[in-house]
Scaffold this motif. Sequence first.
Motif, mmCIF file in Angstrom:
data_model
loop_
_atom_site.group_PDB
_atom_site.id
_atom_site.type_symbol
_atom_site.label_atom_id
_atom_site.label_comp_id
_atom_site.label_asym_id
_atom_site.label_seq_id
_atom_site.Cartn_x
_atom_site.Cartn_y
_atom_site.Cartn_z
ATOM 1 N N ASP A 88 5.709 6.201 6.905
ATOM 2 C CA ASP A 88 5.194 5.693 5.627
ATOM 3 C C ASP A 88 5.969 6.285 4.447
ATOM 4 N N ARG A 89 6.391 7.528 4.584
ATOM 5 C CA ARG A 89 7.076 8.200 3.473
ATOM 6 C C ARG A 89 8.542 7.787 3.339
ATOM 7 N N PHE A 90 9.257 7.757 4.456
ATOM 8 C CA PHE A 90 10.715 7.609 4.405
ATOM 9 C C PHE A 90 11.236 6.320 5.028
ATOM 10 N N GLY A 91 10.370 5.546 5.665
ATOM 11 C CA GLY A 91 10.803 4.270 6.218
ATOM 12 C C GLY A 91 10.549 4.159 7.705
ATOM 13 N N VAL A 219 9.382 -1.541 0.916
ATOM 14 C CA VAL A 219 10.242 -1.065 -0.174
ATOM 15 C C VAL A 219 9.572 -1.316 -1.519
ATOM 16 N N ALA A 220 9.018 -2.533 -1.689
ATOM 17 C CA ALA A 220 8.354 -2.873 -2.952
ATOM 18 C C ALA A 220 7.088 -2.037 -3.156
ATOM 19 N N ALA A 221 6.325 -1.871 -2.091
ATOM 20 C CA ALA A 221 5.094 -1.078 -2.201
ATOM 21 C C ALA A 221 5.407 0.384 -2.498
ATOM 22 N N LYS A 222 6.464 0.891 -1.899
ATOM 23 C CA LYS A 222 6.853 2.283 -2.135
ATOM 24 C C LYS A 222 7.261 2.488 -3.593
ATOM 25 N N LYS A 223 8.017 1.548 -4.124
ATOM 26 C CA LYS A 223 8.448 1.644 -5.523
ATOM 27 C C LYS A 223 7.259 1.571 -6.464
ATOM 28 N N ALA A 224 6.352 0.609 -6.188
ATOM 29 C CA ALA A 224 5.161 0.484 -7.029
ATOM 30 C C ALA A 224 4.262 1.707 -6.896
ATOM 31 N N GLY A 225 4.190 2.245 -5.689
ATOM 32 C CA GLY A 225 3.359 3.414 -5.461
ATOM 33 C C GLY A 225 3.863 4.634 -6.207
ATOM 34 N N GLU A 226 5.174 4.782 -6.274
ATOM 35 C CA GLU A 226 5.750 5.909 -7.005
ATOM 36 C C GLU A 226 5.412 5.835 -8.488
ATOM 37 N N ILE A 230 0.990 7.075 -6.179
ATOM 38 C CA ILE A 230 0.415 6.999 -4.832
ATOM 39 C C ILE A 230 1.348 7.692 -3.853
ATOM 40 N N LYS A 231 0.820 8.618 -3.110
ATOM 41 C CA LYS A 231 1.628 9.350 -2.136
ATOM 42 C C LYS A 231 1.547 8.657 -0.785
ATOM 43 N N PHE A 232 2.676 8.176 -0.299
ATOM 44 C CA PHE A 232 2.727 7.471 0.976
ATOM 45 C C PHE A 232 2.686 8.466 2.136
ATOM 46 N N GLY A 233 2.026 8.046 3.223
ATOM 47 C CA GLY A 233 1.973 8.870 4.424
ATOM 48 C C GLY A 233 1.193 10.154 4.262
#
Length: 453
Positions: A88-91, A219-226, A230-233
């Motif tokens: 979730d964090r790095f791909g 990729v889009a969700a990670k960018k929006a989360g940053e 929002i912390k992924f994983g």
Amino acid sequence: MTLHPAGTPESKHGWWRLLDRNQWAVFIVASMAWLIDCFDQQIFNLARDGAMEDLLGKQLATEYAPYTTSVFLVGWAVGGLILGSLGDRFGRVRMLLIAILMYALCTGLSAFSTGFLDFCFYRFITGVGVGGVFGLAVALVSDSTPQMARPQALGTLQSLSTLGNISAGLTGMAVGIYALHQALPLNLKVWQTLFIIGAFPALLLIPFLWRMKEPAKWVAAKKAGEQKGIKFGSYSNLFKHPVWRKHAWLGLLLCSAGIIGLWGIGNFHPKIIRSIVDTHLATAGLSADALASEKAYWSSIGLMLQNVGGFFGMLALAKVAQIYGRRLAFALALTLSFLATLMVFKCLREIDQIYWMLPLMGFGQYSVFSVYAIYLPELFPTSLRSTGISFCYNLGRLLAASAPFTLGQITRNLGGDIEAFRTSGMAVSFILLLGIFVLPFLPETKDKLLPED
């Protein structure tokens, strides 16, 4: 957004028609990663007893072989929890590549074990790699396929894993036949040959994963989360959120039932088969190596038959989940698994019975896993999808790891013979019913969109 329920014109076309070229590539690579992962798992099941008999002697092997499975499952749980979160964090693609490299390398190294401890070390690291694959592959396909195709694609991904298991069975049969008629290369034992063969298929995927891009949705969700902080994983986020926390713990119980049923009980059927072969060939005057080859051959046939049944079981229950809902499919699958497991451990006594009892057990025990693949991604948002899937599917391995210990201890307390082992398996199989009791507390997700943050 409105979904088109099953039966509308859009859903009558095959789900595969909804995938474009890139989505097909993702589906094929993810499916192959899980298929080869399962091939590796079953190579271990076939080689485990022979390795322990060679390294420890036949008397100690009966007690210690289940412990190696427990070590493997602990590694599986640890790897799933760590690699799922990192996915979730790095791909998903990057972590999937690392997982495959780990289990391919240590599967090969298992062949060169000289004792119980180094064998367990290699199995633990193999388990770490193996444990990461399911959550990462399922999250990768979930984030890459269209909504209408997703359940069928995931059910098919899980069903195809049985081809990896069947391939392991065919490999074991081939090695057993070859060993029976002439010495294996470099004077290798049957179990060593199996582990060396098991190391190579995963390496074929490395070039494809190296070039594959991460899903655009992630990729889009990670960018929006940053941007939103929002912390992924994050396991902290998983357990702070009331809904995701509930889904995680109940999903864990649901997964644990099926995983213990298969890995803590069902995958020990080679021990029963080997005892049948011992009895059947007791007066044949075979050498120790010839008898080992016969056991490997028949264990492989049993594994193959179990997975033929499993293939049809997963396809059937995936269809039930798609049409009638996830919870009904789980209840039916767990009930079938329980009944079929009791039948095999109590009634499988003759070689001829292998041909119909093991497919029935495989149908029941594997059918629940296709519903896991469909259901688990529907319980967690993009930022926690791989984390949540891996938590439910892999932490259950820690619980499953206790089952071989329990099986071993009950067997020893009852006398240590094969009849005691059968009784132990029947007693532990009641854990399969646990999953049914948590179903009313989990949501029905049929025809609903994947959750988002």
